[in-house]
Design an enzyme around this catalytic site. Structure first.
Site, mmCIF file in Angstrom:
data_model
loop_
_atom_site.group_PDB
_atom_site.id
_atom_site.type_symbol
_atom_site.label_atom_id
_atom_site.label_comp_id
_atom_site.label_asym_id
_atom_site.label_seq_id
_atom_site.Cartn_x
_atom_site.Cartn_y
_atom_site.Cartn_z
ATOM 1 N N HIS A 139 0.807 -1.222 0.000
ATOM 2 C CA HIS A 139 0.000 0.000 0.000
ATOM 3 C C HIS A 139 0.843 1.276 0.000
ATOM 4 C CE1 HIS A 139 -3.375 -2.512 0.224
ATOM 5 N NE2 HIS A 139 -3.501 -2.635 1.522
ATOM 6 N N HIS A 210 -9.698 1.659 0.712
ATOM 7 C CA HIS A 210 -9.574 0.529 1.638
ATOM 8 C C HIS A 210 -10.669 0.564 2.714
ATOM 9 C CE1 HIS A 210 -7.699 -2.760 3.738
ATOM 10 N NE2 HIS A 210 -6.602 -2.702 2.992
ATOM 11 N N GLU A 347 -11.378 -3.982 -2.786
ATOM 12 C CA GLU A 347 -10.486 -2.933 -3.274
ATOM 13 C C GLU A 347 -10.304 -3.096 -4.783
ATOM 14 O OE1 GLU A 347 -6.936 -3.206 -0.507
ATOM 15 O OE2 GLU A 347 -8.297 -4.739 0.271
#
Length: 382
Positions: A139, A210, A347
């Protein structure tokens, strides 16, 4: 006693309808979900933070903070018309800053999901990224876009624009990346998230949201009874560190979600991929092939009747079933303790580790090009 009852009723109406309440001679604005806007007014890294409230013509509400561009709450009606908050999060900016890696509602970048060994090569140059997950970069690293203060512009009651300049070399990524993310709460009860980005140097981009969803309307419950469908004939199997090893069909495996199943049906099956992820935590390759008008995934809570449909122009979606949520519980909004597998994430994205896997769709963005992505979370009841 009569006065006390009236006071209690007034407070209930306030929390149910949203509005302002008097406290110590001052007016305090409270959202439908019980959030206090004042609890999000702060300064992080020298930039101001706030809570932005979006409302549509039906009275549905979504709240976003510009710290991490996070979706904090989404209030939608259940089958009985009761407004229900369907996303997890915190009710103040201090908790978000203290626990950034929970990623509740965060905008993820510069690269959502994992890049193997925290490095990639582009046009002959190798780039080293921060290591924050089993030797990999997850991420965008520990200080990804979910931890920065975005510049915010509330265009109207239903639209919020967030912008951020990710500078050349930030977290090891090349190029100055100008990013704009638009949240819009539509009149058909959808949260429409649109991403745009341009760069002055070749780079890689994979942006996503997210948010952790629990559609049950039961605070502190698990999502094991939720029913899920993902329209995908194939998925990315992973190694023990969750890096993709290729593409495989879902046919004949617990990863086949083309017809609705209850999450508890197969999440703990004796299947190597589920063991690696501790449950579902994989990228599904969508049959929609970028068609924003086709349903990519659908989730239903039998308890509330709330339905969430996901639409996207992305080629994949990561379905994560909250397997790494704190088994001791995490205290979230209004003091609710969120349990293990207390929410799920969908996601929308390009595939994990695409910069290192030439067989996957490209995530390279070059000067003169514009990156665009869209994800729609649409809510209804059945």
């Amino acid at each position: 006693m009569k006065k006390l009852c009236c006071a209690v009723m007034a407070m209930c109406v306030l929390l149910a309808c949203g509005g302002k309440k008097e406290q110590s001679g001052t007016t305090e604005e409270v959202t439908l979900s019980g959030l206090k806007k004042a609890d999000f007014v702060s300064e992080v890294d020298g930039k101001p933070t706030a809570l932005y409230v979006l409302k549509n013509k039906k009275g549905t509400e979504a709240c976003v903070t510009n710290w991490g561009g996070r979706l904090v709450s989404v209030m939608v009606p259940d089958r009985n018309g009761k407004l229900t908050d369907v996303v997890l999060g915190y009710d103040n900016i201090a908790q978000y800053v203290a626990f950034p890696d929970n990623n509740y509602g965060g905008l993820i970048g510069r690269y959502g999901n994992r890049i193997a060994n925290a490095k990639f090569t582009l046009d002959g140059t190798e780039y080293q990224l921060p290591v924050n997950n089993n030797g990999h970069c997850l991420h965008g690293g520990p200080k990804g876009y979910h931890t920065v203060v975005w510049d915010a512009n509330q265009v109207d009651d239903q639209t919020l624009e967030l912008t951020y300049l990710s500078k050349d070399g930030e977290a090891g990524f090349p190029g100055n990346l100008n990013v704009k993310v638009t949240y819009r709460l539509t009149d058909d009860n959808a949260v429409d998230i649109r991403y745009e980005a341009t760069t002055d140097k070749p780079t890689v981009v994979n942006l996503t949201n997210h948010s952790y969803f629990n559609l049950s309307g039961v605070p502190g419950s698990q999502i094991m009874d939720h029913q899920i469908m993902i329209d995908a004939d194939s998925y990315n199997p992973v190694d023990s560190t969750l890096i993709p090893t290729g593409i495989e069909p879902v046919e004949g495996t617990p990863m086949d979600l083309r017809e609705p199943i209850t999450i508890s049906d197969h999440i703990d099956d004796d299947f190597t991929q589920l063991a690696y992820g501790g449950g579902y935590d994989h990228n599904w390759i969508l049959n929609a092939k970028g068609d924003i008008n086709k349903v990519a995934a659908r989730v239903v809570s039998p308890t509330s009747g709330i339905v969430m449909e996901v639409y996207t122009n992305e080629p994949g979606v990561q379905f994560y079933a909250g397997n790494a949520m704190n088994k001791a519980g995490d205290k979230g909004k209004l003091g609710v303790v969120y349990p293990w597998r207390g929410a799920l994430c969908l996601e929308t994205q390009h595939y994990p580790d695409s910069p290192n896997q030439s067989a996957f769709p490209s995530v390279v963005l070059r000067p003169g090009e514009t990156y665009t992505s869209e994800c729609i979370y649409k809510f209804s009841v059945e």
